[in-house]
Design a protein around this motif. Structure first.
Motif, PDB file in Angstrom:
ATOM      1  N   GLN A   1     -13.950   1.290  -4.339  1.00  0.00           N
ATOM      2  CA  GLN A   1     -13.028   1.942  -3.409  1.00  0.00           C
ATOM      3  C   GLN A   1     -13.804   2.823  -2.434  1.00  0.00           C
ATOM      4  O   GLN A   1     -13.514   2.868  -1.241  1.00  0.00           O
TER       5      GLN A   1
ATOM      6  N   TRP B   1       0.836  -1.205   0.000  1.00  0.00           N
ATOM      7  CA  TRP B   1       0.000   0.000   0.000  1.00  0.00           C
ATOM      8  C   TRP B   1       0.866   1.247   0.000  1.00  0.00           C
ATOM      9  O   TRP B   1       0.598   2.199  -0.739  1.00  0.00           O
TER      10      TRP B   1
ATOM     11  N   GLU C   1      -4.320   4.758   1.113  1.00  0.00           N
ATOM     12  CA  GLU C   1      -3.340   4.225   0.156  1.00  0.00           C
ATOM     13  C   GLU C   1      -3.955   3.172  -0.757  1.00  0.00           C
ATOM     14  O   GLU C   1      -3.397   2.858  -1.809  1.00  0.00           O
ATOM     15  N   HIS C   2      -5.099   2.617  -0.341  1.00  0.00           N
ATOM     16  CA  HIS C   2      -5.714   1.546  -1.125  1.00  0.00           C
ATOM     17  C   HIS C   2      -6.252   2.065  -2.458  1.00  0.00           C
ATOM     18  O   HIS C   2      -6.524   1.289  -3.360  1.00  0.00           O
ATOM     19  N   ARG C   3      -6.403   3.389  -2.570  1.00  0.00           N
ATOM     20  CA  ARG C   3      -6.957   3.939  -3.818  1.00  0.00           C
ATOM     21  C   ARG C   3      -6.040   3.657  -5.005  1.00  0.00           C
ATOM     22  O   ARG C   3      -6.468   3.628  -6.132  1.00  0.00           O
ATOM     23  N   HIS C   4      -4.776   3.482  -4.716  1.00  0.00           N
ATOM     24  CA  HIS C   4      -3.814   3.302  -5.812  1.00  0.00           C
ATOM     25  C   HIS C   4      -3.663   1.838  -6.216  1.00  0.00           C
ATOM     26  O   HIS C   4      -3.201   1.534  -7.297  1.00  0.00           O
TER      27      HIS C   4
ATOM     28  N   LEU D   1     -15.443   1.169   6.122  1.00  0.00           N
ATOM     29  CA  LEU D   1     -14.447   1.250   7.201  1.00  0.00           C
ATOM     30  C   LEU D   1     -14.741   2.427   8.135  1.00  0.00           C
ATOM     31  O   LEU D   1     -14.610   2.307   9.358  1.00  0.00           O
TER      32      LEU D   1
ATOM     33  N   GLU E   1      -2.121   4.514  13.217  1.00  0.00           N
ATOM     34  CA  GLU E   1      -2.141   4.403  11.751  1.00  0.00           C
ATOM     35  C   GLU E   1      -2.057   5.747  11.036  1.00  0.00           C
ATOM     36  O   GLU E   1      -1.415   5.860  10.001  1.00  0.00           O
ATOM     37  N   MET E   2      -2.719   6.735  11.578  1.00  0.00           N
ATOM     38  CA  MET E   2      -2.773   8.024  10.885  1.00  0.00           C
ATOM     39  C   MET E   2      -1.651   8.964  11.323  1.00  0.00           C
ATOM     40  O   MET E   2      -1.075   9.678  10.507  1.00  0.00           O
TER      41      MET E   2
ATOM     42  N   ARG F   1      -4.263  -8.648   6.510  1.00  0.00           N
ATOM     43  CA  ARG F   1      -5.495  -7.891   6.739  1.00  0.00           C
ATOM     44  C   ARG F   1      -5.228  -6.658   7.606  1.00  0.00           C
ATOM     45  O   ARG F   1      -5.770  -5.589   7.352  1.00  0.00           O
ATOM     46  N   TYR F   2      -4.395  -6.811   8.598  1.00  0.00           N
ATOM     47  CA  TYR F   2      -4.080  -5.661   9.458  1.00  0.00           C
ATOM     48  C   TYR F   2      -3.382  -4.562   8.652  1.00  0.00           C
ATOM     49  O   TYR F   2      -3.649  -3.381   8.834  1.00  0.00           O
ATOM     50  N   HIS F   3      -2.492  -4.985   7.776  1.00  0.00           N
ATOM     51  CA  HIS F   3      -1.822  -3.982   6.935  1.00  0.00           C
ATOM     52  C   HIS F   3      -2.797  -3.356   5.942  1.00  0.00           C
ATOM     53  O   HIS F   3      -2.709  -2.174   5.622  1.00  0.00           O
ATOM     54  N   PHE F   4      -3.732  -4.178   5.474  1.00  0.00           N
ATOM     55  CA  PHE F   4      -4.744  -3.682   4.541  1.00  0.00           C
ATOM     56  C   PHE F   4      -5.590  -2.600   5.216  1.00  0.00           C
ATOM     57  O   PHE F   4      -5.853  -1.541   4.629  1.00  0.00           O
ATOM     58  N   ILE F   5      -6.002  -2.854   6.454  1.00  0.00           N
ATOM     59  CA  ILE F   5      -6.806  -1.874   7.193  1.00  0.00           C
ATOM     60  C   ILE F   5      -6.042  -0.551   7.321  1.00  0.00           C
ATOM     61  O   ILE F   5      -6.606   0.530   7.110  1.00  0.00           O
ATOM     62  N   GLY F   6      -4.765  -0.654   7.645  1.00  0.00           N
ATOM     63  CA  GLY F   6      -3.937   0.557   7.741  1.00  0.00           C
ATOM     64  C   GLY F   6      -3.881   1.294   6.408  1.00  0.00           C
ATOM     65  O   GLY F   6      -3.986   2.523   6.361  1.00  0.00           O
TER      66      GLY F   6
ATOM     67  N   VAL G   1      -6.106   1.222   3.996  1.00  0.00           N
ATOM     68  CA  VAL G   1      -7.407   1.850   3.692  1.00  0.00           C
ATOM     69  C   VAL G   1      -7.584   3.110   4.535  1.00  0.00           C
ATOM     70  O   VAL G   1      -8.031   4.147   4.037  1.00  0.00           O
ATOM     71  N   LEU G   2      -7.209   3.030   5.815  1.00  0.00           N
ATOM     72  CA  LEU G   2      -7.350   4.206   6.684  1.00  0.00           C
ATOM     73  C   LEU G   2      -6.550   5.392   6.152  1.00  0.00           C
ATOM     74  O   LEU G   2      -6.990   6.537   6.216  1.00  0.00           O
ATOM     75  N   ARG G   3      -5.387   5.121   5.631  1.00  0.00           N
ATOM     76  CA  ARG G   3      -4.516   6.203   5.123  1.00  0.00           C
ATOM     77  C   ARG G   3      -4.848   6.576   3.669  1.00  0.00           C
ATOM     78  O   ARG G   3      -4.215   7.461   3.103  1.00  0.00           O
TER      79      ARG G   3
ATOM     80  N   ARG H   1      -8.472  -3.360  15.453  1.00  0.00           N
ATOM     81  CA  ARG H   1      -8.193  -4.016  14.168  1.00  0.00           C
ATOM     82  C   ARG H   1      -9.094  -5.227  13.964  1.00  0.00           C
ATOM     83  O   ARG H   1      -9.608  -5.455  12.862  1.00  0.00           O
TER      84      ARG H   1
END
Lengths: 189, 176
Positions: free
Chosen positions: A123, A30, B55-58, A130, A149-150, B44-49, B51-53, A177
């Motif tokens: 998306q 990501w 970054e998943h849009r890319h 979420l 995270e942020m 999954r934990y990294h995925f959640i991070g 999405v929160l940031r 999580r």
């Protein structure tokens, strides 16, 4: 045993454990996607480049001596790959400029934009799902997770802000999580 | 199970040292049965991070992990011997010595010694003596030659000899 998770994983890959590299990919895909997207705007190119970056990294990993953090090293590969791609695609765009102009009437702009409407909707749904799940979390769980995270705060820093032991921070983040994970899975993500 | 997941969560954040992760890290690294589930949790934990940031849009869907894993099936696993380990600092300095002018001088001296020693141990060359007819020198010619050599003797100061001595060649005469 290395002190850092990345170091442990890198050592495993260097020792011949190819699967351990998948954990590094899962961890950084990501972020690396975000790095590449700052240089390259077509989502399809971003994905292709992202894949290329990780394959390059795997091949170069025997030469990685740990002089820098793994992510720093990976970041450099990503930026260089994006720059190389831009240089080569610039040449391609010039040579294909006539075809692009011809296709203008047929919606060339839409063709250049790799993000499909369905993809955009998906998306957006994911983000909304979420956010909704976050709102349903107990405040202390949500705050702990978002600070991590942020804001990128360490557990120690979060414990200082929240006025609780580090162990509690660890537990709250984990619970947040897990709750989000269950919610996303229930919605098909 | 939750204890393992909590440790993976802490590993995800780099807040747990691998040595303290114990069985959780071993399971995560092991993959396969049981470990596969741990890896899914990690992803999954990294995925959640991500999405929160935002970054998943890319990267769409499950990211490029599956594509990379598939591509790596064609790649040979690394061999431990092929990994370049970090060398101690002193070794690096020793390597750099060759770029230092003193190092180059030392290398030249070593080469010269090798040539001399090599010449010393080389088999003796076969020499043949040929008789050269000697023409008698007149006193006038000898005097002129001596004067010339003395006048140009400044180049032979390095031998510690002066005058005609620097031109002297010593020979051995054997009676027949």
């Amino acid at each position: 045993m290395p002190e850092d998770t990345d170091q442990a994983l890198v050592a495993r890959v260097q020792a011949g454990d190819r699967d351990a590299f998948n954990l590094l990919v899962a961890r950084y895909q990501w972020k690396i996607g975000g790095v590449i997207a700052r240089h390259v705007f077509d989502p399809r190119d971003v994905e292709d480049l992202c894949q290329e970056v990780f394959i390059r990294a795997y091949r170069a990993l025997p030469g990685f001596r740990g002089d820098s953090l793994f992510y720093t090293w990976l970041y450099r590969i990503a930026v260089n790959s994006a720059k190389n791609f831009l240089a080569s695609s610039g040449r391609r765009m010039r040579s294909a400029s006539v075809a692009v102009e011809d296709a203008a009437q047929a919606g060339a702009a839409a063709l250049r934009d790799g993000a499909t409407p369905e993809g955009n909707i998906l998306q957006r749904e994911l983000s909304q799902c979420l956010q909704a799940a976050l709102r349903n979390l107990p405040a202390v769980f949500r705050e702990a997770l978002l600070m991590r995270e942020m804001d990128g705060l360490s557990y120690d820093e979060i414990a200082g802000v929240m006025g609780c032991p580090v162990g509690t921070v660890r537990s709250r983040i984990f619970r947040a999580r897990e709750a989000l994970s269950v919610e996303l899975q229930a919605r098909g993500f | 199970m939750n204890d393992h997941k909590e440790k993976i969560s802490a590993l995800t954040d780099g807040e747990l040292r691998p040595r303290d992760a114990g069985d959780s890290l071993a399971r995560l690294l092991a993959g396969g049965e049981g470990g596969g589930g741990q890896r899914a949790v990690w992803a999954r934990y990294h995925f959640i991070g991500g999405v929160l940031r935002g970054e998943h849009r890319h990267i769409k869907g499950g990211g490029v992990a599956a594509r990379v894993a598939e591509a790596l099936l064609d790649e040979a696993p690394h061999r431990p011997a092929a990994v370049k380990r970090r060398r101690p600092r002193f070794a690096l300095r020793r390597l750099r010595l060759w770029w230092w002018p003193g190092g180059a001088l030392a290398a030249a001296a070593a080469l010269a010694v090798a040539l001399v020693v090599g010449d010393f141990f080389a088999p003796p060359a076969v020499t043949t003596v040929t008789k050269v007819p000697v023409r008698p020198v007149t006193p006038q010619t000898e005097s002129a030659l001596n004067a010339f050599l003395v006048d140009h003797g400044e180049f032979h100061g390095a031998h510690g000899l002066s005058g005609l001595m620097s031109y002297t060649r010593f020979v051995v005469h054997e009676e027949e």
